[in-house]
Scaffold this motif. Structure first.
Motif, short mmCIF file in Angstrom:
data_model
loop_
_atom_site.label_atom_id
_atom_site.label_comp_id
_atom_site.label_asym_id
_atom_site.label_seq_id
_atom_site.Cartn_x
_atom_site.Cartn_y
_atom_site.Cartn_z
N PHE A 129 0.85 -1.20 0.00
CA PHE A 129 0.00 0.00 0.00
C PHE A 129 0.88 1.24 0.00
CE2 PHE A 129 -2.21 -3.44 2.14
CZ PHE A 129 -3.34 -3.53 1.37
N CYS A 130 0.32 2.33 -0.50
CA CYS A 130 1.09 3.58 -0.57
C CYS A 130 1.07 4.33 0.76
CB CYS A 130 0.56 4.47 -1.69
SG CYS A 130 -1.13 5.05 -1.43
N SER A 131 0.08 4.03 1.62
CA SER A 131 -0.04 4.77 2.87
C SER A 131 -0.80 3.93 3.90
CB SER A 131 -0.82 6.06 2.64
OG SER A 131 -2.15 5.75 2.24
N GLU A 132 -0.76 4.37 5.13
CA GLU A 132 -1.52 3.70 6.18
C GLU A 132 -3.02 3.78 5.89
OE1 GLU A 132 -1.72 3.30 11.00
OE2 GLU A 132 -1.16 5.26 10.18
N ARG A 133 -3.44 4.90 5.33
CA ARG A 133 -4.86 5.08 4.99
C ARG A 133 -5.33 3.99 4.03
NH1 ARG A 133 -7.64 7.38 0.76
NH2 ARG A 133 -9.68 8.23 1.29
N CYS A 134 -4.58 3.75 2.96
CA CYS A 134 -4.96 2.72 1.99
C CYS A 134 -4.92 1.33 2.63
CB CYS A 134 -4.05 2.77 0.76
SG CYS A 134 -4.50 4.09 -0.40
N LYS A 135 -3.97 1.10 3.52
CA LYS A 135 -3.89 -0.18 4.22
C LYS A 135 -5.14 -0.40 5.07
CE LYS A 135 -1.52 -0.82 8.03
NZ LYS A 135 -0.49 -1.01 9.05
N LEU A 136 -5.58 0.63 5.78
CA LEU A 136 -6.75 0.52 6.65
C LEU A 136 -8.05 0.39 5.84
CD1 LEU A 136 -5.78 3.03 9.47
CD2 LEU A 136 -5.76 0.52 9.56
N ILE A 137 -8.12 1.04 4.70
CA ILE A 137 -9.29 0.88 3.83
C ILE A 137 -9.41 -0.58 3.40
CG2 ILE A 137 -10.20 1.41 1.52
CD1 ILE A 137 -9.11 4.29 1.95
N ASP A 138 -8.29 -1.19 3.02
CA ASP A 138 -8.29 -2.59 2.61
C ASP A 138 -8.66 -3.50 3.77
OD1 ASP A 138 -7.47 -4.59 0.40
OD2 ASP A 138 -6.30 -5.26 2.13
N LEU A 139 -8.12 -3.25 4.94
CA LEU A 139 -8.44 -4.04 6.13
C LEU A 139 -9.94 -3.96 6.43
CD1 LEU A 139 -7.57 -5.76 8.55
CD2 LEU A 139 -7.10 -3.63 9.77
N GLY A 140 -10.51 -2.77 6.32
CA GLY A 140 -11.93 -2.59 6.55
C GLY A 140 -12.78 -3.37 5.56
N ALA A 141 -12.32 -3.45 4.31
CA ALA A 141 -13.05 -4.21 3.30
C ALA A 141 -13.05 -5.70 3.64
CB ALA A 141 -12.45 -3.97 1.92
N GLU A 176 -16.36 -8.06 5.00
CA GLU A 176 -16.57 -9.15 4.04
C GLU A 176 -16.85 -8.68 2.62
OE1 GLU A 176 -19.39 -11.89 5.77
OE2 GLU A 176 -17.95 -12.51 7.29
N GLU A 177 -16.36 -7.48 2.28
CA GLU A 177 -16.40 -7.04 0.88
C GLU A 177 -15.40 -7.85 0.06
OE1 GLU A 177 -16.01 -2.77 0.38
OE2 GLU A 177 -17.08 -2.48 2.27
N HIS A 178 -14.29 -8.24 0.71
CA HIS A 178 -13.29 -9.12 0.10
C HIS A 178 -13.45 -10.48 0.77
CE1 HIS A 178 -11.39 -5.71 -1.70
NE2 HIS A 178 -10.70 -5.32 -0.65
N ALA A 179 -13.27 -11.53 0.01
CA ALA A 179 -13.34 -12.87 0.57
C ALA A 179 -12.54 -13.81 -0.32
CB ALA A 179 -14.78 -13.35 0.67
N ILE A 180 -12.03 -14.86 0.27
CA ILE A 180 -11.34 -15.91 -0.47
C ILE A 180 -12.38 -16.98 -0.75
CG2 ILE A 180 -9.54 -17.65 -0.40
CD1 ILE A 180 -7.99 -15.72 1.45
#
Length: 65
Positions: A26-38, A42-46
């Motif tokens: 990720f380019c920043s902590e903000r982008c990392k946290l957005i991904d973690l929130g997804a 359960e917006e992201h799933a394996i």
């Protein structure tokens, strides 16, 4: 030696892969946290096998309310 550059999974900004980019990929902590929130919402799933989930769900103890 040329540095490897990857695309931030959240905003698609270029990120140099190295010590200077502590949140890589990720380019920043903000982008990392957005991904973690997804993932957390359960917006992201394996993808998995629903039949397997059914088979193993019986192994879990019942929930007490």
């Amino acid at each position: 030696m040329t540095a490897t550059v990857v695309e931030c999974p959240t905003c698609k900004a270029p990120v140099e892969w190295g010590e200077q980019s502590p949140y890589r990929p990720f380019c920043s902590e903000r982008c990392k946290l957005i991904d973690l929130g997804a993932w957390a919402s359960e917006e992201h799933a394996i993808a998995g096998n629903e039949l397997e989930d059914e088979l193993f769900s019986g192994d879990l103890p019942g929930r007490q309310h």
